[in-house]
Design an enzyme around this catalytic site. Structure first.
Site, mmCIF file in Angstrom:
data_model
loop_
_atom_site.group_PDB
_atom_site.id
_atom_site.type_symbol
_atom_site.label_atom_id
_atom_site.label_comp_id
_atom_site.label_asym_id
_atom_site.label_seq_id
_atom_site.Cartn_x
_atom_site.Cartn_y
_atom_site.Cartn_z
ATOM 1 N N LYS A 196 0.696 3.472 8.670
ATOM 2 C CA LYS A 196 -0.286 4.062 9.579
ATOM 3 C C LYS A 196 0.283 5.353 10.192
ATOM 4 O O LYS A 196 1.496 5.609 10.136
ATOM 5 C CB LYS A 196 -0.630 3.044 10.665
ATOM 6 C CG LYS A 196 -1.416 1.827 10.172
ATOM 7 C CD LYS A 196 -1.615 0.849 11.336
ATOM 8 C CE LYS A 196 -2.658 -0.208 11.039
ATOM 9 N NZ LYS A 196 -2.922 -1.030 12.254
ATOM 10 N N GLU A 235 -9.614 -4.615 -0.310
ATOM 11 C CA GLU A 235 -8.899 -3.431 0.169
ATOM 12 C C GLU A 235 -8.188 -2.692 -0.967
ATOM 13 O O GLU A 235 -8.194 -1.454 -0.995
ATOM 14 C CB GLU A 235 -7.892 -3.842 1.255
ATOM 15 C CG GLU A 235 -8.592 -4.327 2.529
ATOM 16 C CD GLU A 235 -7.633 -4.888 3.569
ATOM 17 O OE1 GLU A 235 -6.410 -4.932 3.311
ATOM 18 O OE2 GLU A 235 -8.120 -5.295 4.647
ATOM 19 N N HIS A 252 -0.508 -1.360 8.146
ATOM 20 C CA HIS A 252 -1.593 -2.293 7.850
ATOM 21 C C HIS A 252 -1.130 -3.173 6.707
ATOM 22 O O HIS A 252 -0.483 -2.694 5.771
ATOM 23 C CB HIS A 252 -2.860 -1.552 7.414
ATOM 24 C CG HIS A 252 -3.875 -2.485 6.821
ATOM 25 N ND1 HIS A 252 -4.717 -3.240 7.612
ATOM 26 C CD2 HIS A 252 -4.136 -2.841 5.537
ATOM 27 C CE1 HIS A 252 -5.462 -4.008 6.819
ATOM 28 N NE2 HIS A 252 -5.133 -3.782 5.568
HETATM 29 N N1 UDP Z 1 -6.291 -3.779 17.112
HETATM 30 C C1 UDP Z 1 -6.212 -3.381 18.435
HETATM 31 N N2 UDP Z 1 -6.481 -4.299 19.417
HETATM 32 C C2 UDP Z 1 -6.823 -5.588 19.138
HETATM 33 C C3 UDP Z 1 -6.902 -5.989 17.797
HETATM 34 C C4 UDP Z 1 -6.630 -5.062 16.802
HETATM 35 O O1 UDP Z 1 -5.890 -2.231 18.717
HETATM 36 O O2 UDP Z 1 -7.062 -6.371 20.081
HETATM 37 C C5 UDP Z 1 -6.021 -2.792 16.035
HETATM 38 C C6 UDP Z 1 -4.579 -2.885 15.526
HETATM 39 O O3 UDP Z 1 -4.130 -1.575 15.165
HETATM 40 C C7 UDP Z 1 -4.739 -3.777 14.313
HETATM 41 C C8 UDP Z 1 -6.083 -3.293 13.770
HETATM 42 O O4 UDP Z 1 -6.877 -3.048 14.941
HETATM 43 O O5 UDP Z 1 -3.684 -3.629 13.397
HETATM 44 C C9 UDP Z 1 -6.802 -4.270 12.858
HETATM 45 O O6 UDP Z 1 -6.955 -5.501 13.530
HETATM 46 P P1 UDP Z 1 -6.681 -6.888 12.807
HETATM 47 O O7 UDP Z 1 -7.132 -7.961 13.724
HETATM 48 O O8 UDP Z 1 -7.247 -6.864 11.428
HETATM 49 O O9 UDP Z 1 -5.076 -6.956 12.768
HETATM 50 P P2 UDP Z 1 -4.052 -6.793 11.542
HETATM 51 O O10 UDP Z 1 -4.682 -7.430 10.337
HETATM 52 O O11 UDP Z 1 -3.789 -5.314 11.376
HETATM 53 O O12 UDP Z 1 -2.809 -7.534 11.980
HETATM 54 MG MG MG Z 2 -6.590 -7.269 9.503
#
Ligand code: UDP
Ligand code: MG
Length: 151
Positions: free
Chosen positions: A11, A139, A128
């Site tokens: 990222k 994806e 990510h």
């Molecule tokens: N994110 C955030 N606040 C939250 C949840 C998610 O800023 O409460 C952002 C964070 O950068 C995260 C992305 O949104 O990596 C995607 O969320 P996801 O729940 O899919 O988490 P990941 O799969 O990346 O662990």
């Molecule tokens: Mg996710």
């Protein structure tokens, strides 16, 4: 035998903080195989499609700005996109990454060591990583053409 493919993005905070080599090294050391890699300009529509499942979250607009590099001065909106593969690759990459919230991520994980929570409460968490087989397939197809990935 459960050979999987999974999408990894370095990222904008990871690129800005010069963590590219470290991320690749950690995934290498975990025994994962790199099957594809390219720098990608993240369009608004690619960002929205990638995070489609989160479109109703209050942080969605800032998440789109974040993944497009707008909080890190990356004016060409670039990220490094990669496909990793291997036995249980999805879970193993998530283990290297650590929990979504950098405060909950274990010390020594990428997010535990290098993630941060912004003053607005958003998580900048370096990479990510696809979260399950359905997400991973979707994806990988969204970010890569089949011929860009090693057979
Ligand atoms: N994110 C955030 N606040 C939250 C949840 C998610 O800023 O409460 C952002 C964070 O950068 C995260 C992305 O949104 O990596 C995607 O969320 P996801 O729940 O899919 O988490 P990941 O799969 O990346 O662990
Ligand atoms: Mg996710």
């Amino acid at each position: 035998m459960n050979k999987e493919r999974t999408l990894v993005l370095i990222k904008p905070d990871g690129l800005f903080r010069k963590l590219t080599g470290l991320v690749i090294d950690r995934l290498d050391a975990a025994g994962l195989e790199l099957a594809a890699a390219k720098m990608v300009t993240v369009s608004e529509s690619l960002a929205r499609e990638h995070y489609e499942a989160l479109k109703d979250k209050p942080f969605f607009p800032d998440l789109i700005r974040y993944i497009r590099g707008e909080f890190h001065g990356l004016k060409d909106h670039r990220v490094l996109a990669m496909v990793y593969r291997g036995e249980n690759a999805i879970r193993r990459v998530r283990d290297v990454a650590g929990a979504t919230n950098p405060e909950d991520a274990a010390p020594g994980t990428l997010r535990g060591s290098f993630g941060r929570i912004t003053t607005k409460g958003h998580f900048e968490n370096v990479i990510h990583a696809s979260s399950d087989p359905a997400d991973a397939e979707r994806e990988v197809k969204l970010w890569f053409r089949p011929e860009e990935i090693l057979p």
